[in-house]
Write an enzyme that holds these catalytic residues in place. Sequence first.
Site, short mmCIF file in Angstrom:
data_model
loop_
_atom_site.label_atom_id
_atom_site.label_comp_id
_atom_site.label_asym_id
_atom_site.label_seq_id
_atom_site.Cartn_x
_atom_site.Cartn_y
_atom_site.Cartn_z
N ASP A 85 0.86 -1.19 0.00
CA ASP A 85 0.00 0.00 0.00
C ASP A 85 0.89 1.23 0.00
OD1 ASP A 85 -2.12 1.77 0.24
OD2 ASP A 85 -2.54 1.25 2.32
N GLU A 103 -2.04 10.11 -0.40
CA GLU A 103 -3.32 9.40 -0.42
C GLU A 103 -3.76 9.06 0.99
OE1 GLU A 103 -6.23 6.23 -0.38
OE2 GLU A 103 -4.21 6.08 0.42
#
Lengths: 471, 471
Positions: free
Chosen positions: A301, A335
Amino acid sequence: MSHPERAAIRNRLLTAALLLLGALPLRAQDGGAIARRYKSAADRIIAAAMADTLAYSRLATMTDTYGSRLSGSPGLERAINWVLARMQDDSFANVRGEPVMVPHWVRGQESATLVSPRPWTLHMLGLGGSVGTPPEGITAPVLVVNSFDDLAAHAAEAKGKIVLFDSPFPTNVPPMEAYEINVAYRGGAASAAAKVGAVAALIRSVTPHSQQTPHTGSLRYQADVPKIPSAALSVEDAELLHRMQNRGDPIVLTLKMQARTLPDAPSRNVVAELRGSERPDEVVVLGGHIDSWDVGEGAMDDAGGAFAAWEAVRLIKALGLKPRRTLRVAMWVNEENGGRGGRAYRDQHLAELPKTIAAMESDNGVFRPYGFRFQGSAAGLAVAKQIGTLLDPIGAGLVEAGDGEADVGATIREGVPGFALSVNDSTYFWYHHTDADMMTVIDRDDFRRCIATMAVMAYVLAEMPEELPRQ
Amino acid sequence: MSHPERAAIRNRLLTAALLLLGALPLRAQDGGAIARRYKSAADRIIAAAMADTLAYSRLATMTDTYGSRLSGSPGLERAINWVLARMQDDSFANVRGEPVMVPHWVRGQESATLVSPRPWTLHMLGLGGSVGTPPEGITAPVLVVNSFDDLAAHAAEAKGKIVLFDSPFPTNVPPMEAYEINVAYRGGAASAAAKVGAVAALIRSVTPHSQQTPHTGSLRYQADVPKIPSAALSVEDAELLHRMQNRGDPIVLTLKMQARTLPDAPSRNVVAELRGSERPDEVVVLGGHIDSWDVGEGAMDDAGGAFAAWEAVRLIKALGLKPRRTLRVAMWVNEENGGRGGRAYRDQHLAELPKTIAAMESDNGVFRPYGFRFQGSAAGLAVAKQIGTLLDPIGAGLVEAGDGEADVGATIREGVPGFALSVNDSTYFWYHHTDADMMTVIDRDDFRRCIATMAVMAYVLAEMPEELPRQ
């Protein structure tokens, strides 16, 4: 403005023809006209991706060398510098870092220690954006609840306590839906607990599986409520405290967190291009996010997604394919705790969004890909499904309607068709926002399939004379 | 001595008859004469076990309250006291702690910190029995090898270094076989590395799955080799260092361990009985081990097994069943780092071992049970298989030849037939010897099935007039 109008009419006619062809049973078997046209190129791309070793090597080098990459951290900026240098090595065009100011939250030292009924070092991670505790920590009795409703029912008992929300990850819906439900506690625990007088808020980590693995992630403070420190415990430790409460044991713990928010810091979206051979001002943008949480090394991620997109375009270039439109690799920043990169990209590229054919992102891990979730018009979906058939040889041909990913959200809302890489996410949340988000999670062959999947879809979208239909 | 002789002749005749009956197709379908005789009692036991809540509640109370139970620790002795008190509450006979002197190893503070190529707190656990480091720790370059052979090939490079064995858990054999292969590194890394001049030895944790989870366990120092500190890293961190070496990064780390071995400490095997109604001097002993490693709370390894045996006998008693022979619950101590409890039991009960009908243990976790591994004669196996059919209703009727567990090993070697609870161990090594060995691992229904499985087999062995055939 006559060119775009002619193009639009031509596209509509072509699309109608394609849909008609695709509807014929004989044609449907092989995916339709577009699929037939690009079968050879797609097979070459797939073969190259399935033999690829560079992307894995680069992914490991960057994540191992610079580690985690939280917005505002030196590791993130060093990683961005390294990526930009490698993209220059690859002879991409317009390699650049596009400036973005990002939030700068720092974890510092932190701990949660059970004082009563017995000493125990709890497995914890402070939540991103949390305020810290006083240096001596907060020592208080614990109230365990299993939901916001349960807290409401016990509101009178919460004053002066540390409230723990032990709300399990749902197992009766797919992981992503379960996450959307369960993450409400990560976001909202602090303010919900503060409203009823709690001095700190803990949550059970948002995950279906644990090996004493705490999961971080952002919280959201409500503007009109005191900010109290908030952290996640491992599933095991949350259940331990819950059982202790059920037995009537008096639970006291000490929470220490040095967390603080510093002034916004400068960072960058990473951008690099393979310029279109005929229509360079029309763009297919694909990528992932370069930032991560400040734990593990952020391999899953989302370095894996970002690097899959990078390698997808690099392979197309290396194969000598010269698609009509520009392929743009983007690695968005922030993000995880702000979404500033995705919005900055939208703002900085606003003028070209009408000519942005598609915005594609991988952000569910580079696990075995199924294909794509497509966010756009029915006509666009029909074309994307046809292109998808080119990925059937590696089992990644499924294209379904669904939401795009976070970073491309702002761009999609401007009318750009969105593609989210769809993967087998059955173990994604095991590692999500944890110290276990390491290269060990990355399966080489699944990663190759993700590269192939993004490459084939992006290539055809950039190469086909037809423009992917918009709304 | 005439009674045992008559009994032996009677038993042989009965066994021959049973085997004959069992061989007939019609009889085989329902498990044979023994199974038919005890079907009603077995069904009652199963129903009671499948509705049981006390065992889970007691297991949670003990493990949550006293925590891990390494030999020599105060937590172990407090847990033993608590169990003895509850066994008195249950009105068992001969509730007692049988004295055993146990090794007393203490972990102390410990850490492993990557200094170069970048700072990183490694996920580590010192290995049981390891010596410590000097207070300032050992800071040295790292040599990563993947096997003993690989170390031999690089022996000249090992001097003055910290050697890391990054040997993966085999995936081409079942977990228990893979463990037996892979655990050679846990046991032998320190002395193998010391022989070639290393200053410390690290291993990759012995597990097929990791979430940054280090696994402890015993090492074995060779007598004629210098003792050097030894610890396990998580799979992720072992792979990280291996990749760094492959890239040519200079790896330096600091290992600090306060580990030390104190003088042997007094502890106890826990024993309690349901005395036989007709032949109280004949014994079926069943149990697990009460000690654990000093991480997690030892719920899986092996409080669950010990408590399943306890509850099995308690339920038989509560149902008003009065088997002919004595059922003895045993919770052996020091399985993890010495095996003193199992040997002390053998020594302290040597005189009665000829009348010990069977020794049964659960020590692979209380996961979904398949049945038993039986260690004994072919004739004994045939009878055990017949009894096993009574467990088919809960899918636990499989009885196969195989080795017993560690604590009953010494007893089995004296000729006592052995039963090891056989379970689905596919995730056992995920949690084995880790901080994640918590109540969260325990599935209530699987635990109930384990209780039922031990209870039915133990009850029939204790009740049937025939003695289970020995060698």
